[in-house]
Design an enzyme around this catalytic site. Structure first.
Site, mmCIF file in Angstrom:
data_model
loop_
_atom_site.group_PDB
_atom_site.id
_atom_site.type_symbol
_atom_site.label_atom_id
_atom_site.label_comp_id
_atom_site.label_asym_id
_atom_site.label_seq_id
_atom_site.Cartn_x
_atom_site.Cartn_y
_atom_site.Cartn_z
ATOM 1 N N LYS A 194 6.950 4.298 3.282
ATOM 2 C CA LYS A 194 5.820 5.189 3.515
ATOM 3 C C LYS A 194 6.201 6.622 3.143
ATOM 4 O O LYS A 194 7.377 6.960 2.997
ATOM 5 C CB LYS A 194 5.401 5.165 4.988
ATOM 6 C CG LYS A 194 4.796 3.856 5.456
ATOM 7 C CD LYS A 194 3.438 3.618 4.856
ATOM 8 C CE LYS A 194 2.807 2.338 5.366
ATOM 9 N NZ LYS A 194 3.509 1.147 4.904
ATOM 10 N N SER B 281 0.071 -0.945 0.426
ATOM 11 C CA SER B 281 -0.278 0.310 1.099
ATOM 12 C C SER B 281 0.155 1.545 0.325
ATOM 13 O O SER B 281 -0.250 2.655 0.662
ATOM 14 C CB SER B 281 0.344 0.359 2.505
ATOM 15 O OG SER B 281 1.731 0.573 2.437
#
Length: 232
Positions: free
Chosen positions: A191, A153
Site C-alpha cells: 500500500k 488494490s
C-alpha cells in the site's frame, strides 16, 4: 512538498508520457483530476514548473517535459509511484529513440512469495526461488527481494495482479512511498504509506478499497517499492 493534486497531475503526465511518448492534453488532465475547468490545470502546471518538476517548451503542442520526479514516483529528488516496468516474454519491438535500454546486467534477488494488493494476507517470510532483476532497477544501497502481487488494490499506481514487485529492505518510509507493510505482526500488504500524526494510513490505489488507518505501533514497514516486472 507537493500537494495531492500536484502529485496526482505529475503522476498522470508521467504515466501518459511513458505509455504514449507524449504528455496528455489539458482536457485529458482536467478529466483525470476531476476538475471543472482547465484554469485549475494551468495553476497546477505552473506550480509544478516553479518547483522544477516539469518544463514547458515554447511553440510546441502538448509541450510539457518532465525534468525530475519525486522519490515516491521513482525519482531521486524528494514525493504516487509509477513503477518502471520490465516486460518479459514479449516479442521484440522497435524501442523509442528517447527510451533507455532495459537491461545491461542482471542481479538475482530472492522471491519471498506473494503480497496482497487488496485485503492483507498472512505475512511472507520464506524464500521460494531467485528472480533475475536488471541491475539498474535496484537501489545502490540495501538488500532487495521480490514478491508476486495478488489483488487489484494498486492498479491505479500501475501495479496489477500477477506482477512481481521489487522491494528494497528498509524499516522507514516517506509519505507517498509504496511499501510492504506488516500489520499487527501477521498480515502483509502492499500500500501507499502516509503518516497522519500518531497514526499510519495505508492507502490503496483503487477507489474500490478504503484507506486503512492504524496506530503507528501496529504497522511495520518491511520495504519500499523500487521496481516492477510484468510478464505478458
Amino acid at each position: 512538498m507537493l500537494t495531492k493534486k500536484q502529485l496526482d497531475l505529475l503522476e498522470f503526465i508521467h504515466k501518459r508520457v511513458q505509455r504514449d511518448g507524449v504528455p496528455p492534453s489539458f482536457d485529458e488532465m482536467k478529466i483525470a483530476l476531476d476538475l471543472r475547468s482547465k484554469s485549475g490545470i494551468h495553476r497546477l502546471i505552473t506550480a509544478l514548473e516553479e518547483r522544477g518538476f516539469i518544463r514547458r517548451l515554447a511553440h510546441r503542442a502538448r509541450a510539457i517535459e518532465i525534468v525530475r520526479l519525486p522519490e515516491s514516483l521513482g525519482g531521486k529528488a524528494t514525493a504516487a509511484f509509477t513503477p518502471r516496468v520490465i516486460q518479459g516474454d514479449k516479442p521484440d519491438a522497435p524501442r523509442p529513440a528517447n527510451s533507455e535500454p532495459i537491461t545491461i546486467g542482471a542481479v538475482e534477488v530472492p522471491m519471498m512469495g506473494r503480497i496482497a494488493a487488496g485485503v492483507p494476507i498472512e505475512a511472507i517470510s520464506e524464500v521460494s526461488h531467485q528472480v533475475a532483476v536488471p541491475q539498474q532497477m535496484l537501489s545502490s544501497t540495501g538488500e532487495h527481494y521480490a514478491l508476486e502481487v495478488k489483488g487489484d488494490s494498486m492498479i491505479d499506481a500501475g501495479i496489477n495482479d500477477g506482477d512481481v514487485v521489487i522491494i528494497r529492505e528498509t524499516s522507514t518510509a516517506d509519505n507517498g512511498d509504496i511499501v510492504v507493510a506488516l500489520v499487527e505482526d501477521h498480515e502483509a500488504t502492499l500500500k501507499r504509506f502516509m503518516r497522519r500524526g500518531t497514526s499510519i494510513a495505508l492507502e490503496a490505489a483503487n477507489p474500490a478499497y478504503e484507506t486503512r488507518v492504524l496506530p503507528s505501533d501496529k504497522v511495520k514497514v518491511q520495504g519500499v517499492l523500487v521496481g516492477l516486472i510484468r510478464t505478458y
